[in-house]
Design an enzyme around this catalytic site. Structure first.
Site, short mmCIF file in Angstrom:
data_model
loop_
_atom_site.label_atom_id
_atom_site.label_comp_id
_atom_site.label_asym_id
_atom_site.label_seq_id
_atom_site.Cartn_x
_atom_site.Cartn_y
_atom_site.Cartn_z
N HIS A 1 0.84 -1.20 0.00
CA HIS A 1 0.00 0.00 0.00
C HIS A 1 0.88 1.25 0.00
CE1 HIS A 1 -3.08 -2.87 1.00
NE2 HIS A 1 -2.46 -3.18 2.12
N GLU B 1 -1.55 -0.55 8.47
CA GLU B 1 -2.52 -1.48 9.05
C GLU B 1 -1.86 -2.39 10.07
OE1 GLU B 1 -4.08 -3.71 5.76
OE2 GLU B 1 -2.11 -4.32 5.07
N HIS C 1 3.44 -7.74 1.29
CA HIS C 1 2.82 -8.67 2.25
C HIS C 1 1.68 -9.44 1.60
CE1 HIS C 1 0.33 -4.99 2.50
NE2 HIS C 1 -0.68 -5.83 2.70
N ARG D 1 -1.39 -4.60 -6.26
CA ARG D 1 -1.21 -6.05 -6.36
C ARG D 1 -0.03 -6.32 -7.30
NH1 ARG D 1 -5.97 -7.24 -8.72
NH2 ARG D 1 -7.05 -7.06 -6.75
#
Length: 320
Positions: free
Chosen positions: A101, A118, A176, A196
């Site tokens: 991200h 996150e 990740h 992605r």
């Protein structure tokens, strides 16, 4: 304002399964449900109240009406009237794509969005289930691009075996993936921006390969090998155990075997409780709400005192 519960927003995903129903009692309607958005201000996916007199009211309508009494003055000074975090439960029956991200500046310039920092709290994991977090060796941009070209990216990934209670903090830029067999609670910035980079050559229900974001990701990836993602915390009973304290949210772990009162008079932030085990009743000056495993409750910043009544529960307490 009393403690507020919200209707879950359920998301089908190519990699999803049925654990959200089996483990968390979510009303899923398919066997590929991957996410339950518990508390969301994301455009087109705004949560609505499920309990009490405000039932049916959207989170954005609450913010418009209550402002800093709901969010907190300092929260509104930083984030305006946009709810700053997104709360989810995620069920990965299959491996998620390898992704990352962007940070705030890049996300703002490209997508007019927040970045996405996150954290994950593992609630359930099949035997040998794992996560991919970061690289297993020092990387360079050139080595990374070459690994995509010769299809050896997986050789450079760092795998982490997981069990319930394990917690991970995922900085922006860190590559990740959630592995198959993992059920987790996720706390993140309000953002749905994901780059992605590898998807195991899977095809969607129409037989198409899913879109990759190879070029966008290149300027967002942190190529350094950093062992900064495992969250070490204590699980002492009937006290507050700090977990994560970052600029976007603070999370604490409560392992309660008896009632606990939280003095929140000086807390200039809303409070969220995610129940990851057991059950409790959460109360403030204006009412109460029951909370079971897999449920989430929001308390306004104006709450001066929060009472947790329980004979056994584990909670994630989240503030900004």
């Amino acid at each position: 304002m009393y403690p507020l519960k919200f209707h879950p927003i359920l998301k089908e995903r190519l990699w999803g399964g049925t654990k959200l129903a089996e483990k968390l009692n979510k009303p899923i309607t398919s066997d590929i449900t991957g996410e339950s958005w518990e508390l969301s201000g994301v455009k087109e996916d705004v949560s609505r109240v499920a309990n009490g007199d405000l039932k049916g009211t959207s989170l954005n309508e609450l913010i418009d009406q209550w402002g800093e009494r709901l969010l907190g003055r300092s929260v509104m000074e930083r984030f305006g009237s946009e709810f700053p975090i997104l709360i989810k439960f995620i069920d990965a029956k299959q491996d998620l794509s390898i992704q990352l991200h962007p940070h705030d500046e890049l996300a703002r310039s490209r997508h007019n969005s927040f970045g996405k920092t996150e954290m994950w709290y593992i609630m359930d994991a099949d035997e040998d289930a794992n996560l991919i977090v970061g690289f297993n060796q020092p990387m360079t941009r050139e080595k990374y691009v070459r690994s995509l070209e010769d299809r050896t990216l997986l050789d450079y990934m760092n795998y982490e075996r997981v069990k319930p209670g394990d917690t991970f903090f995922i900085n922006t830029g860190k590559i990740h993936a959630i592995g198959a067999g993992v059920l987790l609670a996720e706390i993140q910035q309000t953002s749905d921006i994901t780059y992605r980079v590898y998807d195991f050559d899977r095809r969607d229900k129409e037989g198409k390969l899913r879109e990759l974001h190879t070029d966008l990701a290149l300027d967002a990836i942190d190529f350094e090998k950093k062992d900064d993602f495992v969250v070490t915390y204590e699980r002492k009973q009937d006290v507050v155990n700090p977990m994560v304290d970052c600029p976007y949210f603070k999370t604490q772990f409560l392992n309660l075997q008896k009632d606990l009162v939280r003095d929140t008079q000086s807390r200039d932030s809303f409070t969220i409780f995610m129940c990851v085990h057991g059950e409790a009743v959460i109360a403030n000056e204006n009412g109460s709400a029951s909370l079971k495993k897999g449920e989430t409750v929001l308390l306004p910043a104006s709450s001066a005192r929060i009472e947790i009544r329980t004979s056994g529960c584990e909670l994630l307490e989240v503030t900004v």
